[in-house]
Scaffold this motif. Structure first.
Motif, PDB file in Angstrom:
ATOM      1  N   GLY A  13      -2.401  14.077   3.319  1.00 40.37           N
ATOM      2  CA  GLY A  13      -2.831  14.485   1.962  1.00 40.37           C
ATOM      3  C   GLY A  13      -1.994  13.764   0.650  1.00 40.37           C
ATOM      4  N   LYS A  14      -2.412  14.214  -0.415  1.00 40.98           N
ATOM      5  CA  LYS A  14      -1.828  13.192  -1.617  1.00 40.98           C
ATOM      6  C   LYS A  14      -0.805  14.239  -2.276  1.00 40.98           C
ATOM      7  CE  LYS A  14      -3.621  11.403  -6.001  1.00 40.98           C
ATOM      8  NZ  LYS A  14      -4.499  11.053  -6.653  1.00 40.98           N
ATOM      9  N   GLU A  15       0.447  13.865  -2.204  1.00 43.48           N
ATOM     10  CA  GLU A  15       1.408  14.698  -2.790  1.00 43.48           C
ATOM     11  C   GLU A  15       1.535  14.757  -4.264  1.00 43.48           C
ATOM     12  OE1 GLU A  15       4.912  17.167  -2.734  1.00 43.48           O
ATOM     13  OE2 GLU A  15       3.639  16.555  -1.013  1.00 43.48           O
ATOM     14  N   ASN A  16       1.301  13.579  -4.642  1.00 44.15           N
ATOM     15  CA  ASN A  16       1.309  13.246  -6.262  1.00 44.15           C
ATOM     16  C   ASN A  16       0.610  11.943  -6.486  1.00 44.15           C
ATOM     17  OD1 ASN A  16       3.380  11.108  -6.206  1.00 44.15           O
ATOM     18  ND2 ASN A  16       4.913  12.919  -6.108  1.00 44.15           N
ATOM     19  N   GLU A  17       0.478  11.237  -7.395  1.00 45.52           N
ATOM     20  CA  GLU A  17      -0.007   9.813  -7.850  1.00 45.52           C
ATOM     21  C   GLU A  17       0.755   8.829  -7.142  1.00 45.52           C
ATOM     22  OE1 GLU A  17      -3.217   9.480  -9.577  1.00 45.52           O
ATOM     23  OE2 GLU A  17      -3.004  11.845  -9.566  1.00 45.52           O
ATOM     24  N   ASP A  18       1.827   8.985  -6.923  1.00 47.34           N
ATOM     25  CA  ASP A  18       2.729   8.005  -6.055  1.00 47.34           C
ATOM     26  C   ASP A  18       2.810   8.078  -4.417  1.00 47.34           C
ATOM     27  OD1 ASP A  18       2.841   6.561  -8.738  1.00 47.34           O
ATOM     28  OD2 ASP A  18       4.617   7.987  -9.006  1.00 47.34           O
ATOM     29  N   LEU A  19       2.538   9.517  -4.054  1.00 48.63           N
ATOM     30  CA  LEU A  19       2.896   9.736  -2.655  1.00 48.63           C
ATOM     31  C   LEU A  19       1.988  10.469  -2.030  1.00 48.63           C
ATOM     32  CD1 LEU A  19       6.468  11.022  -3.131  1.00 48.63           C
ATOM     33  CD2 LEU A  19       6.113   8.910  -2.163  1.00 48.63           C
ATOM     34  N   LEU A  20       1.748   9.927  -0.586  1.00 47.59           N
ATOM     35  CA  LEU A  20       1.092  10.624   0.333  1.00 47.59           C
ATOM     36  C   LEU A  20       2.103  11.449   1.139  1.00 47.59           C
ATOM     37  CD1 LEU A  20      -1.077   7.808   1.860  1.00 47.59           C
ATOM     38  CD2 LEU A  20      -1.775   9.466   0.561  1.00 47.59           C
ATOM     39  N   TYR A  21       1.550  12.501   1.604  1.00 51.78           N
ATOM     40  CA  TYR A  21       2.174  13.180   2.738  1.00 51.78           C
ATOM     41  C   TYR A  21       1.621  13.226   4.142  1.00 51.78           C
ATOM     42  CZ  TYR A  21      -0.688  17.408   2.491  1.00 51.78           C
ATOM     43  OH  TYR A  21      -1.817  18.108   2.164  1.00 51.78           O
TER      44      TYR A  21
END
Length: 80
Positions: free
Chosen positions: A6-14
């Motif tokens: 998933g998308k943690e935020n604009e800069d990170l995937l989890y």
């Protein structure tokens, strides 16, 4: 348990999954990946290349993705 992306935020995937040494070896192959104990997730810089790498590394397993990834998702046949 399937591999969850998933998308943690604009800069990170989890990425999350049940503990398995072979899965950990795979996820560590992605540059910039790191474990976040508080959330029991791996965080990875959010790039198209990293998403493709995750899908390639886990192509023999069930992978579930977050709807927030939107346009970054592609059919498996496009990255093999």
């Amino acid at each position: 348990m399937a591999i969850q992306i998933g998308k943690e935020n604009e800069d990170l995937l989890y990425v999350s999954f049940n503990y398995a040494p072979d899965r950990i070896k795979k996820i560590k192959k992605i540059p910039g990946s790191y474990w976040v104990p508080k959330y029991k997730q791996w965080h990875i810089p959010y790039t198209r290349e990293n998403l493709l790498k995750i899908l390639q590394l886990f192509d023999d397993e069930e992978v579930c993705t977050d709807d927030a990834l939107g346009n970054m998702l592609i059919m498996k046949s496009q990255y093999k």
